[in-house]
Design an enzyme around this catalytic site. Structure first.
Site, mmCIF file in Angstrom:
data_model
loop_
_atom_site.group_PDB
_atom_site.id
_atom_site.type_symbol
_atom_site.label_atom_id
_atom_site.label_comp_id
_atom_site.label_asym_id
_atom_site.label_seq_id
_atom_site.Cartn_x
_atom_site.Cartn_y
_atom_site.Cartn_z
ATOM 1 C CD GLU A 1 -1.586 -2.343 1.958
ATOM 2 O OE1 GLU A 1 -2.462 -2.990 2.553
ATOM 3 O OE2 GLU A 1 -0.381 -2.677 1.946
ATOM 4 C CB ILE B 1 21.862 -0.886 -17.848
ATOM 5 C CG1 ILE B 1 22.742 0.343 -17.617
ATOM 6 C CG2 ILE B 1 22.227 -1.981 -16.856
ATOM 7 C CD1 ILE B 1 24.202 0.150 -17.956
ATOM 8 N N GLY B 2 20.001 -2.541 -20.080
ATOM 9 C CA GLY B 2 19.284 -3.787 -20.388
ATOM 10 C C GLY B 2 17.784 -3.664 -20.452
ATOM 11 C CD GLU C 1 16.627 -7.033 -18.870
ATOM 12 O OE1 GLU C 1 16.077 -6.998 -17.759
ATOM 13 O OE2 GLU C 1 17.817 -6.714 -19.049
ATOM 14 C CD1 TRP D 1 20.501 -8.571 -4.020
ATOM 15 C CD2 TRP D 1 19.842 -7.967 -6.062
ATOM 16 N NE1 TRP D 1 21.116 -7.374 -4.301
ATOM 17 C CE2 TRP D 1 20.727 -6.984 -5.555
ATOM 18 C CE3 TRP D 1 19.305 -7.797 -7.339
ATOM 19 C CZ2 TRP D 1 21.076 -5.840 -6.281
ATOM 20 C CZ3 TRP D 1 19.653 -6.661 -8.062
ATOM 21 C CH2 TRP D 1 20.518 -5.699 -7.535
ATOM 22 C CD GLU E 1 23.092 -6.540 -1.732
ATOM 23 O OE1 GLU E 1 22.363 -7.502 -1.487
ATOM 24 O OE2 GLU E 1 22.837 -5.697 -2.611
ATOM 25 C CG HIS F 1 17.509 4.870 -9.433
ATOM 26 N ND1 HIS F 1 18.816 4.680 -9.818
ATOM 27 C CD2 HIS F 1 16.961 3.635 -9.350
ATOM 28 C CE1 HIS F 1 19.052 3.378 -9.936
ATOM 29 N NE2 HIS F 1 17.948 2.732 -9.668
#
EC number: 2.1.1.14
Length: 764
Positions: free
Chosen positions: A18, A437-438, A490, A567, A611, A701
């Site tokens: 939500e 990038i894809g 993609e 991930w 990461e 972004h």
């Protein structure tokens, strides 16, 4: 002494995401601020009730954030970059979104603050910015407002606050260099003011997060803890909270702090409970983080009962999650399609709250010699004990292949200096080659198509025909833009990790297992439950079809093994290295098939390489050794004239620059548009040893639309560090979340900027 249960934070997005939809509707102007605030309030009230109903004693307040909790802290401390104060008299919700997303003012792009990974997780935070002689003051009252909300509902409240030392460490210096610790005295005065307000609200305990204590910190930062907590102690009881790794190396400092309790992530290092008990002052509360906040497997409560029972009656003991449950899906009960036997292996956030309640009840009951609870704990985990015998998780062929892994070469057949000549001859690319990038926009239409196919509302033939039509459109648009290297876009992929997991053996998938990555961005990690293998080609049909539509080179995009593992929710019964090697062999098979089908450029996305790095430097070498080998195994089979790319996301690249060099990729693209020149400055001493690089010339972004001049300036910045023969021009990440009008505008300007500079270099 009654043993109580708490958690370090609860997921904020809502069971049906939500918060995500509310934020995006607000940003798009579809709802007003009062509606957004109402949705946030509804979620908080629901989550507090869920915690209480699950048996949690202390209700966490302060874990809700409109974008991320570090940014919320920055607003509370009035730490607003000057560029985001323009035209705003007061700090408000739009200030927060300006900082996190950027904005335009008089046709000028005002960049957002940098975004970084939260330690070694897939969650991101907005990096605080510091300048010399900066002054903090109390401003944004969100924490206090939410405490009042919870108190009005009669909950026993435990506020959560990011600690002052960690806040300074996590930020970055803007402009002239100085010692961030010089800001600590002023910062502490604001923290004292916060604690005074909490005291006035009759708050008993506050959870003050100092996660950087798990790192190997410089001595001056460790010493800062002593003076800081001397100053903060005595107002409200302080539970100093650490997570994501052990703190045993810091016990000499920690045990000297003026605090009232310590939370320790015991999932990361469960074997030193006796040492902790012996070293910590007897009057301190020990909060034992024994329920894994970062994975979805049930907790072996009986095992923890045996480890913690010797502490019962010896000291004040709390039972908690290892870290915030922010990193966990919300409710397993919504997973109605999961195989019931597999479902018994898991616990999501609400179930983890119940686990804490069960363990507290057993330890408390043991005080009265009631042993029936111990039997209940054993029964709870029996399905997981039986899991090791399940045929679902074992694949003999995978195990045999791993036994012969050393027979595979870890290196390409020739060095880059040989490969580059062959690749340039084959591809015939211009100076400053342009690519993406894809991914391309995932429209509502594409998402509905995938959903209909998944729910058997259309047949396979119709689905494939529609996907190919989208690929055709994406190729046509790229050719119109005159990009040099194209991608298929993609459209068949819901998520870069989930898609590959769906096409590999060893994974299961949830319906509602969403977790927050940043802002409104949520991901639904697959769960690795068994040995991993590839039964058939995954991407060949789509990428080969794309190549049939154009004479320009198509770049095949694959997600790398370390990222798929990082991930996903990984197995807890197998080392990460082994999981990654299984994935490497599977993706290697796909690379071989792509090359056989005529694809001459293959990109292995490894945004999670950094990461996965252990938080302690002393542990990092071993990880990097096997992570590098995993990548090299994935690509070592290809011919010299096949160009291997890799892509990496928000990272401190200086930490792993030698590992990046060791990957030996022909081209690396990095997500660096928000970092100004910081990343390039940090690695300038080795750039000459990099092969080819595309640092990302604009931030996808942010809703900001870069002009041609913006992009020319950015490219000229890059040319100060990167030789023109090695510089690629690309956005800094995939375009999945942007709209077609946005990307056409930005990519058109990107290609135009590259052509203009190309012309200048050719004529000079």
């Amino acid at each position: 002494m009654t043993i109580v249960g708490h958690i370090l934070g609860f997921p904020r997005i809502g069971l049906h995401r939500e918060l995500k939809y509310a934020l995006e509707y607000y940003w798009d102007g579809k709802i007003k601020e009062d509606k957004l605030l109402e949705i946030g309030r509804t979620l908080r009230i629901r989550h507090w009730k869920q915690q209480k109903d699950s048996g949690i004693d202390w209700i966490s307040v302060g874990d809700f954030a409109w974008y991320d909790h570090v940014l919320t802290t920055s607003l509370m401390l009035n730490n607003i970059p000057d560029r985001h104060r323009i035209g705003q008299e007061n700090i408000n919700l739009n200030t927060l979104f300006r900082i996190s997303r950027g904005y335009s003012l008089d046709k000028k792009l005002i960049p957002p603050s940098e975004m970084k990974k939260w330690f070694n997780t897939n969650y991101h935070y907005i990096v605080p910015e510091f300048v010399p002689n900066q002054e903090f003051k109390l401003n944004w009252t969100q924490l206090f407002d939410e405490i009042d909300e919870a108190l009005s509902l009669k909950y026993t409240v435990k506020p959560i606050l990011l600690g002052p030392i960690s806040y300074l460490w996590l930020g970055k210096i803007k402009g002239k260099k100085f010692d961030r610790l010089s800001l600590l005295p002023n910062l502490l005065s604001v923290y004292q003011e916060i604690l005074d307000i909490l005291l006035s609200k009759n708050i008993d305990w506050i959870q003050i997060d100092e996660p950087i204590l798990v790192l190997e910190l410089p001595l001056q930062w460790l010493n800062a803890y002593l003076s800081a907590y001397e100053q903060l102690h005595g107002k409200v009881k302080l539970l100093l909270t650490t997570y994501f790794d052990s703190i045993y190396h810091q016990l000499d400092i920690i045990t000297r702090l003026k605090i009232d309790g310590l939370h320790v992530d015991l999932v990361s290092n469960p074997d030193n409970i006796p040492l902790l008990h012996a070293r910590l002052p007897k009057h301190w509360t020990l909060s034992a983080g024994v329920v894994n906040g970062r994975n979805v497997w049930k907790t072996n409560l009986h095992d923890w009962f045996k480890k913690l029972y010797p502490l019962v009656g010896e000291r004040s003991l709390w039972i908690g999650s290892s870290c915030s449950l922010l990193h966990s899906p919300i409710d397993l009960n919504t997973e109605i399609k999961l195989d019931k036997h597999i479902k018994e292996w898991f616990a999501f956030a609400l179930q983890k709250c119940y686990e804490i309640k069960m363990l507290c009840a057993a330890l408390n009951a043991e005080n009265t010699s009631d042993a029936t609870y111990e039997d209940t704990l054993s029964e709870y985990y029996i399905s997981n004990n039986l899991r090791s015998y399940s045929s679902t998780i074992h694949n003999i062929q995978v195990k045999k292949r791993l036994e012969h892994i050393d027979e595979i070469s870890y290196s390409r057949s020739s060095p880059y200096t040989t490969r580059v000549t062959l690749q340039h001859k084959k591809l015939n690319l211009p100076l400053f080659p342009t690519t993406t990038i894809g991914s391309f926009p995932q429209t509502e239409e594409i998402r509905k198509l995938r959903s209909r196919f998944k729910n058997n509302q259309i047949n396979k033939e119709d689905y494939h025909l529609n996907i190919k039509n989208y690929i055709k459109k994406i190729i046509m648009e790229q050719e119109k833009l005159d990009l040099d290297i194209l991608v298929h876009g993609e459209p068949e992929r819901n998520d870069m990790v989930e898609y590959f997991g769906e096409n590999l053996n060893g994974f299961i998938f949830t319906q509602n297992g969403w977790v927050q990555s940043y802002g409104s961005r949520c991901v639904k990690p697959p769960v690795i439950i068994g040995d991993i293998s590839r039964s058939k080609p995954i991407t060949i049909e789509w990428i080969s079809y794309a190549q049939s539509l154009t004479n320009k080179p198509i770049k095949g995009i694959l997600t790398g093994p370390v990222t798929i593992m990082s991930w996903s929710f990984p197995r807890e019964d197998m080392q990460r290295k082994t999981i990654a090697l299984q994935l490497a062999l599977s993706i290697r098979d796909e690379v071989i098939d792509l090359e056989k089908s005529g694809i001459g450029i293959i990109q292995i996305d490894e945004p999670a390489l950094r990461e996965g790095l252990p938080l302690k430097r002393s542990d990092q070498k071993q990880y990097l050794e096997w992570a590098i080998n995993v990548f090299r195994i994935t690509v070592s089979s290809v011919k010299d004239d096949t160009q291997i790319h890799t892509h990496m996301c928000y990272s401190e690249f200086s930490d792993i620059i030698y590992a990046i060099l060791a990957l030996d990729a022909d081209v690396i693209s990095i997500e660096a548009a928000r970092s100004d020149e910081k990343i390039l400055k940090s690695i300038r001493h080795v750039i000459k040893n990099l092969n080819e690089i595309g640092p990302g010339i604009y931030d996808i972004h942010s809703p900001n639309k870069p002009t041609q001049n913006d992009l020319i300036r950015r490219i000229n910045q890059l040319l100060k560090y990167i030789p023109e023969q090695r510089l690629w021009i690309n956005p800094d990440c995939g375009l999945k979340t942007r709209s077609w009008p946005e990307i056409k505008h930005s990519l058109n300007n990107m290609v135009s900027a590259a052509k203009l500079l190309r012309k200048q270099f050719y004529s000079s």
